[in-house]
Design a protein around this motif. Structure first.
Motif, short mmCIF file in Angstrom:
data_model
loop_
_atom_site.label_atom_id
_atom_site.label_comp_id
_atom_site.label_asym_id
_atom_site.label_seq_id
_atom_site.Cartn_x
_atom_site.Cartn_y
_atom_site.Cartn_z
N THR A 297 0.13 -9.11 -11.85
CA THR A 297 1.27 -9.80 -11.30
C THR A 297 0.97 -10.78 -9.97
O THR A 297 1.73 -11.67 -9.46
CB THR A 297 2.56 -8.72 -10.48
N GLY A 298 -0.02 -10.14 -9.63
CA GLY A 298 -0.69 -11.27 -8.00
C GLY A 298 0.34 -11.27 -7.26
O GLY A 298 -0.34 -12.02 -5.94
N LYS A 299 0.76 -10.32 -6.95
CA LYS A 299 1.45 -9.46 -5.92
C LYS A 299 0.93 -8.59 -5.32
O LYS A 299 0.37 -7.68 -5.56
CB LYS A 299 3.07 -8.85 -6.45
N PRO A 300 0.17 -8.86 -3.84
CA PRO A 300 -0.37 -8.12 -3.11
C PRO A 300 -0.48 -6.41 -3.16
O PRO A 300 0.57 -6.18 -3.01
CB PRO A 300 -0.15 -8.67 -1.77
N PRO A 301 -1.54 -6.32 -3.31
CA PRO A 301 -1.11 -4.49 -3.20
C PRO A 301 -1.04 -4.11 -1.77
O PRO A 301 -0.97 -4.45 -0.84
CB PRO A 301 -2.39 -3.71 -3.84
N GLU A 302 -0.70 -2.71 -1.67
CA GLU A 302 0.20 -1.62 -0.57
C GLU A 302 -1.44 -2.30 0.76
O GLU A 302 -0.49 -2.04 1.53
CB GLU A 302 0.85 -0.68 -0.63
N THR A 303 -2.67 -1.24 -0.23
CA THR A 303 -3.70 -1.35 0.09
C THR A 303 -4.80 -2.24 0.38
O THR A 303 -5.89 -2.23 0.35
CB THR A 303 -4.37 0.28 0.09
N ALA A 304 -3.82 -4.09 -0.11
CA ALA A 304 -5.11 -5.11 0.49
C ALA A 304 -5.79 -5.13 0.82
O ALA A 304 -5.83 -3.92 2.25
CB ALA A 304 -4.52 -6.27 0.05
N SER A 305 -6.94 -5.32 1.85
CA SER A 305 -7.84 -5.27 2.49
C SER A 305 -7.68 -6.33 3.67
O SER A 305 -7.73 -5.75 5.13
CB SER A 305 -9.16 -5.73 1.82
N SER A 306 -7.07 -7.09 3.09
CA SER A 306 -6.37 -8.26 4.05
C SER A 306 -5.46 -7.42 5.35
O SER A 306 -5.06 -8.00 6.38
CB SER A 306 -5.45 -8.68 3.42
N ASP A 307 -4.36 -5.83 4.45
CA ASP A 307 -4.54 -5.00 5.81
C ASP A 307 -4.67 -4.02 6.05
O ASP A 307 -4.90 -4.24 7.75
CB ASP A 307 -2.55 -4.97 4.83
N ASN A 308 -5.40 -4.23 5.07
CA ASN A 308 -5.55 -2.45 5.83
C ASN A 308 -6.88 -2.45 6.59
O ASN A 308 -7.63 -1.71 7.07
CB ASN A 308 -7.02 -2.07 4.06
N ILE A 309 -7.40 -3.69 6.90
CA ILE A 309 -8.21 -4.51 8.27
C ILE A 309 -7.52 -3.71 9.34
O ILE A 309 -8.79 -3.25 10.34
CB ILE A 309 -9.21 -5.21 7.98
N ARG A 310 -6.56 -3.71 10.20
CA ARG A 310 -5.60 -3.37 10.84
C ARG A 310 -6.28 -1.47 10.71
O ARG A 310 -6.12 -1.43 11.91
CB ARG A 310 -4.62 -3.03 11.03
N SER A 311 -6.26 -0.71 9.49
CA SER A 311 -7.01 0.71 9.98
C SER A 311 -7.67 0.84 10.78
O SER A 311 -8.60 1.52 11.25
CB SER A 311 -6.60 1.14 8.64
N LEU A 312 -8.55 -0.14 9.69
CA LEU A 312 -10.52 -0.57 10.36
C LEU A 312 -10.67 -0.64 12.18
O LEU A 312 -11.60 -0.13 12.71
CB LEU A 312 -11.26 -1.12 9.13
N ALA A 313 -9.84 -1.63 11.99
CA ALA A 313 -9.94 -1.79 13.72
C ALA A 313 -9.27 -0.65 14.56
O ALA A 313 -10.02 -0.23 15.29
CB ALA A 313 -8.91 -2.95 14.08
N MET A 314 -8.71 0.53 14.01
CA MET A 314 -7.84 0.79 15.03
C MET A 314 -9.26 2.01 14.95
O MET A 314 -9.62 2.78 15.77
CB MET A 314 -7.07 2.39 13.74
N VAL A 315 -9.98 2.87 14.01
CA VAL A 315 -11.09 3.19 13.62
C VAL A 315 -12.48 2.44 14.60
O VAL A 315 -12.94 3.34 15.29
CB VAL A 315 -12.04 3.76 12.11
#
Length: 335
Positions: A297-315
């Motif tokens: 579909t071209g719709k970004p997935p919920e766990t797209a890396s562009s969002d998930n990097i916030r979780s990496l930043a927490m770690v």
């Protein structure tokens, strides 16, 4: 871990119909051959060089299930070869690497997402819905306990910051999802307790400041023998009107303030709603399905890396805080 991914694909009819495993890559060829035999992947090309196998199979996507230290090279190779990529966590070993992979995915026009299967379970989805619907008022705190003693052997027992880097990211990511808030700062104390069979960092206590004055606290250990918590942690959500607890397995308790006179006003139990979308509660299968849907579909997935990097930043912020003994600002990281 690859077996978990393959089981999810082969046991889910829609995934089994849409995904054909055409190649297996491992530095140890015998490992890949054994996997091919176990899952009846007779036609899969087997090799130790990712670029060569992608070229030979004309693959469309790559499932990256390597150890963290090898992730950047694997994902970069796959994206440059024109493949969409779904990666194990953490998405990178540094924010700079993570940002570079996000940029490369955008440049190549490919979907790059992270497995983060722990947010795709019923308990996490139910908590998210309770918070979204305001059942306990405005969220004020998220508090998680994680205490287990797994004896993995292998690379985990030789890792630095093993709990924070390899396991806590699940709870950190889930807390970010459940709260719907942005992590701003962290203070963390990390230890390797007496009796630990890990090289480094088997225990950590972290306190995060989230947006809108929400606090997230995490207490965890991977060398805690005795009665364990769930792998999903034990949770307590506090709100302006009430509270919810979840044991990480089957037990939920939610209540709002009662009307009893005196010092304590008591409480009135409330129902914890079921997930809005049952199809989002099947762990690996749900993440992979979301990934495939994003490709279509071209719709970004919920766990797209562009969002998930916030979780990496927490770690990585927690690791930096543990090393320096100081509170670390992560509000500008992963943006």
């Amino acid at each position: 871990m690859s077996k978990g991914w393959l089981r999810a694909i082969t046991s889910t009819p829609t995934l089994a119909e849409s995904i054909q495993i055409v190649g297996l890559v491992d530095l140890n060829r015998a490992t890949a051959e054994s996997l091919a035999q176990e899952f009846s992947l007779d036609g899969a090309v087997i090799g130790s060089d990712l670029a060569e196998v992608i070229a030979a199979t004309k693959a469309d996507l790559v499932f990256d299930i390597v150890i963290p230290a090898a992730r950047f090279g694997v994902v970069s190779t796959a994206l440059k070869a024109g493949c969409h990529v779904l990666s194990e966590k953490p998405m990178a070993t540094s924010l700079a690497e993570g940002a570079a992979l996000i940029e490369l995915a955008a440049k190549t026009g490919k979907v790059h997402a992270i497995i983060q299967n722990r947010r795709f379970i019923s308990g996490i989805r139910r908590m998210r819905r309770l918070v979204e619907e305001g059942a306990i008022g405005d969220l004020t705190g998220v508090h998680c306990d994680f205490f287990l003693g797994p004896h993995f052997g292998g690379f985990r027992e030789e890792m630095d910051n093993v709990l924070l880097l390899d396991m806590a990211i699940h709870t950190f990511d889930a807390a970010r999802f459940v709260s719907g808030k942005v992590p701003l700062s962290v203070y963390c104390l990390e230890k390797n307790p007496v009796g630990s069979w890990y090289k480094h960092g088997a225990s950590a206590h972290a306190l995060f400041d989230f947006s809108d004055d929400v606090v997230f606290s995490y207490r965890g250990s991977w060398c805690a023998e005795g009665r364990r918590t769930s792998w999903e942690s034990e949770w307590r959500l506090t709100g302006s009107k009430g509270m919810l607890t979840w044991d990480g397995e089957d037990s939920f308790e939610a209540a709002v303030a009662g009307n009893e006179p005196g010092l304590l006003h008591g409480f009135m139990p409330i129902e914890v709603p079921e997930p809005k979308h049952e199809e989002e509660t099947h762990g690996h299968a749900s993440v992979i399905a979301s990934f495939i849907e994003a490709i279509k579909t071209g719709k970004p997935p919920e766990t797209a890396s562009s969002d998930n990097i916030r979780s990496l930043a927490m770690v990585l912020g927690a690791i930096e805080s543990a090393k320096t003994g100081r509170r670390v600002d992560i509000s500008a990281q992963g943006q």
